[in-house]
Design a protein around this motif. Sequence first.
Motif, PDB file in Angstrom:
ATOM      1  N   ASP A  27      -4.038  22.361  -3.091  1.00 29.12           N
ATOM      2  CA  ASP A  27      -4.812  23.013  -4.151  1.00 29.12           C
ATOM      3  C   ASP A  27      -3.993  23.231  -5.419  1.00 29.12           C
ATOM      4  N   GLN A  28      -2.781  22.703  -5.451  1.00 30.79           N
ATOM      5  CA  GLN A  28      -1.965  22.733  -6.658  1.00 30.79           C
ATOM      6  C   GLN A  28      -1.074  21.495  -6.682  1.00 30.79           C
ATOM      7  N   MET A  29      -1.251  20.670  -7.691  1.00 26.55           N
ATOM      8  CA  MET A  29      -0.509  19.415  -7.799  1.00 26.55           C
ATOM      9  C   MET A  29       0.001  19.249  -9.228  1.00 26.55           C
ATOM     10  N   LYS A  30       1.133  18.529  -9.353  1.00 24.87           N
ATOM     11  CA  LYS A  30       1.672  18.191 -10.665  1.00 24.87           C
ATOM     12  C   LYS A  30       1.562  16.687 -10.857  1.00 24.87           C
ATOM     13  N   PHE A  31       0.898  16.283 -11.908  1.00 26.50           N
ATOM     14  CA  PHE A  31       0.658  14.878 -12.189  1.00 26.50           C
ATOM     15  C   PHE A  31       1.156  14.507 -13.575  1.00 26.50           C
ATOM     16  N   ILE A  32       1.431  13.212 -13.733  1.00 26.77           N
ATOM     17  CA  ILE A  32       1.626  12.654 -15.065  1.00 26.77           C
ATOM     18  C   ILE A  32       0.706  11.450 -15.178  1.00 26.77           C
ATOM     19  N   LEU A  33       0.108  11.284 -16.341  1.00 28.29           N
ATOM     20  CA  LEU A  33      -0.811  10.166 -16.561  1.00 28.29           C
ATOM     21  C   LEU A  33      -0.035   8.869 -16.739  1.00 28.29           C
ATOM     22  N   ILE A  34      -0.475   7.839 -16.026  1.00 24.93           N
ATOM     23  CA  ILE A  34       0.133   6.512 -16.186  1.00 24.93           C
ATOM     24  C   ILE A  34      -0.857   5.531 -16.803  1.00 24.93           C
ATOM     25  N   SER A  35      -1.989   6.051 -17.224  1.00 23.20           N
ATOM     26  CA  SER A  35      -2.892   5.378 -18.156  1.00 23.20           C
ATOM     27  C   SER A  35      -3.634   6.489 -18.893  1.00 23.20           C
ATOM     28  N   PRO A  36      -4.035   6.258 -20.140  1.00 20.06           N
ATOM     29  CA  PRO A  36      -4.587   7.345 -20.956  1.00 20.06           C
ATOM     30  C   PRO A  36      -5.830   7.993 -20.338  1.00 20.06           C
ATOM     31  N   LEU A  37      -5.933   9.293 -20.533  1.00 15.40           N
ATOM     32  CA  LEU A  37      -7.075  10.073 -20.064  1.00 15.40           C
ATOM     33  C   LEU A  37      -8.133  10.117 -21.158  1.00 15.40           C
ATOM     34  N   VAL A  38      -9.355   9.717 -20.805  1.00  4.10           N
ATOM     35  CA  VAL A  38     -10.463   9.723 -21.762  1.00  4.10           C
ATOM     36  C   VAL A  38     -11.472  10.787 -21.342  1.00  4.10           C
ATOM     37  N   LYS A  59     -14.268   6.209 -17.942  1.00  2.19           N
ATOM     38  CA  LYS A  59     -13.887   4.801 -18.135  1.00  2.19           C
ATOM     39  C   LYS A  59     -12.721   4.395 -17.236  1.00  2.19           C
ATOM     40  N   ASN A  60     -12.714   4.928 -16.016  1.00  3.05           N
ATOM     41  CA  ASN A  60     -11.587   4.660 -15.110  1.00  3.05           C
ATOM     42  C   ASN A  60     -11.455   3.187 -14.764  1.00  3.05           C
ATOM     43  N   SER A  61     -12.591   2.492 -14.574  1.00  5.00           N
ATOM     44  CA  SER A  61     -12.527   1.087 -14.182  1.00  5.00           C
ATOM     45  C   SER A  61     -12.043   0.182 -15.309  1.00  5.00           C
ATOM     46  N   LEU A  62     -11.882   0.744 -16.510  1.00  5.23           N
ATOM     47  CA  LEU A  62     -11.286   0.010 -17.622  1.00  5.23           C
ATOM     48  C   LEU A  62      -9.805   0.350 -17.779  1.00  5.23           C
ATOM     49  N   GLY A  63      -9.278   1.079 -16.796  1.00  6.16           N
ATOM     50  CA  GLY A  63      -7.850   1.384 -16.822  1.00  6.16           C
ATOM     51  C   GLY A  63      -7.512   2.670 -17.534  1.00  6.16           C
ATOM     52  N   PHE A  64      -8.296   3.718 -17.264  1.00  3.95           N
ATOM     53  CA  PHE A  64      -8.041   5.013 -17.879  1.00  3.95           C
ATOM     54  C   PHE A  64      -8.012   6.106 -16.811  1.00  3.95           C
ATOM     55  N   GLY A  65      -7.196   7.126 -17.057  1.00  8.39           N
ATOM     56  CA  GLY A  65      -7.191   8.321 -16.225  1.00  8.39           C
ATOM     57  C   GLY A  65      -6.446   8.232 -14.918  1.00  8.39           C
ATOM     58  N   MET A  66      -5.519   7.274 -14.774  1.00 14.48           N
ATOM     59  CA  MET A  66      -4.742   7.190 -13.536  1.00 14.48           C
ATOM     60  C   MET A  66      -3.526   8.097 -13.631  1.00 14.48           C
ATOM     61  N   VAL A  67      -3.226   8.791 -12.537  1.00 18.37           N
ATOM     62  CA  VAL A  67      -2.104   9.720 -12.511  1.00 18.37           C
ATOM     63  C   VAL A  67      -1.118   9.347 -11.413  1.00 18.37           C
ATOM     64  N   LYS A  68       0.077   9.896 -11.557  1.00 19.22           N
ATOM     65  CA  LYS A  68       1.139   9.757 -10.567  1.00 19.22           C
ATOM     66  C   LYS A  68       1.695  11.141 -10.290  1.00 19.22           C
ATOM     67  N   VAL A  69       2.069  11.409  -9.053  1.00 17.86           N
ATOM     68  CA  VAL A  69       2.626  12.714  -8.693  1.00 17.86           C
ATOM     69  C   VAL A  69       3.983  12.882  -9.349  1.00 17.86           C
ATOM     70  N   VAL A 111       0.860  -1.171   0.000  1.00 18.76           N
ATOM     71  CA  VAL A 111       0.000   0.000   0.000  1.00 18.76           C
ATOM     72  C   VAL A 111       0.902   1.229   0.000  1.00 18.76           C
ATOM     73  N   LEU A 112       0.745   2.067  -0.986  1.00 16.87           N
ATOM     74  CA  LEU A 112       1.607   3.242  -1.106  1.00 16.87           C
ATOM     75  C   LEU A 112       1.170   4.343  -0.138  1.00 16.87           C
ATOM     76  N   ASP A 113       2.140   5.082   0.357  1.00 18.54           N
ATOM     77  CA  ASP A 113       1.821   6.241   1.188  1.00 18.54           C
ATOM     78  C   ASP A 113       1.022   7.241   0.361  1.00 18.54           C
ATOM     79  N   GLU A 114       0.006   7.810   0.977  1.00 20.04           N
ATOM     80  CA  GLU A 114      -0.819   8.782   0.274  1.00 20.04           C
ATOM     81  C   GLU A 114      -0.134  10.142   0.262  1.00 20.04           C
ATOM     82  N   PRO A 115      -0.024  10.759  -0.899  1.00 21.00           N
ATOM     83  CA  PRO A 115       0.585  12.090  -0.945  1.00 21.00           C
ATOM     84  C   PRO A 115      -0.347  13.127  -0.323  1.00 21.00           C
ATOM     85  N   LYS A 116       0.211  14.202   0.158  1.00 16.24           N
ATOM     86  CA  LYS A 116      -0.607  15.299   0.658  1.00 16.24           C
ATOM     87  C   LYS A 116      -1.198  16.034  -0.545  1.00 16.24           C
ATOM     88  N   ILE A 117      -2.517  15.990  -0.637  1.00 18.31           N
ATOM     89  CA  ILE A 117      -3.196  16.639  -1.758  1.00 18.31           C
ATOM     90  C   ILE A 117      -3.476  18.091  -1.393  1.00 18.31           C
TER      91      ILE A 117
END
Length: 253
Positions: A123-134, A234-244, A115-121
């Motif tokens: 009001d300004q975050m930088k993300f990169i997509l690790i599955s395509p955004l639909v 379509k997130n449950s099909l593996g879309f729109g996941m991000v990483k900090v 289980v990964l540590d949760e980042p502090k969310i």
Amino acid sequence: MRLEIVFKTANSFIPINYQYMLCSFVYKRLKYTDENFASFLHEEGFNGFRMFTFSQLFFENSHVKNGSIIISEGKGKWYISSLSEDFIRNFFSSIIENPFIELEGVLFNILQVRVLDEPKITDQMKFILISPLVVSIPVENQGKLSHKYLTPEDDFFQNAINVNLIKKYSAFFGKEISSKVYIQPDWNYIQRKGRITKLIQIKNTFVRGTVFPFLITGDPGLIKVGYEAGFGEKNSLGFGMVKVCKNDNNLNL
């Protein structure tokens, strides 16, 4: 919450469009641990939202050939995330009891789950997509409704992102929210890449997604929903996941 799954690979191959198979695997594992929860999620969800997403599969040694991913010996990583603690608990238990990922008869033995540590969310975050955004809007063509898939350049992109996040927030937490977010794509990255779209086949249909880093500003509650359950559709099909993004001075990982 999200899980990082490290697995072992052998010489094998899988279809390049494996998202639907991974989704089926997820439901199969949930059903193994808690059939009632799996049925609820699949048939109803949280007002229609499944509230989970997963990344693409990352392989140490692989290449694409003739519509397949050719995999060599090594390791791989996979990430899965959800707003629902029940989801994470049930999926984690199933993976621990049966430590493998199965895709069309190909087995990847799992070496580690954490289980990964949760980042502090904020009001300004930088993300990169690790599955395509639909992201899409309905359009009428000769009396029939269809989907127009959007890219960051489209006028309706920002609004579609906001509407989707607000609906997810209300569905999961049971209360309304009037805040918004704004996504600022890394235009330098997009210009360098030239093409950020990916066409993915899901059964007999095709979905168009985009992959790019971005800065998001706005309500932390909405940003957390996107981080945990996925941005866009379509997130449950593996879309729109991000990483900090780790580097504050550069949106690229």
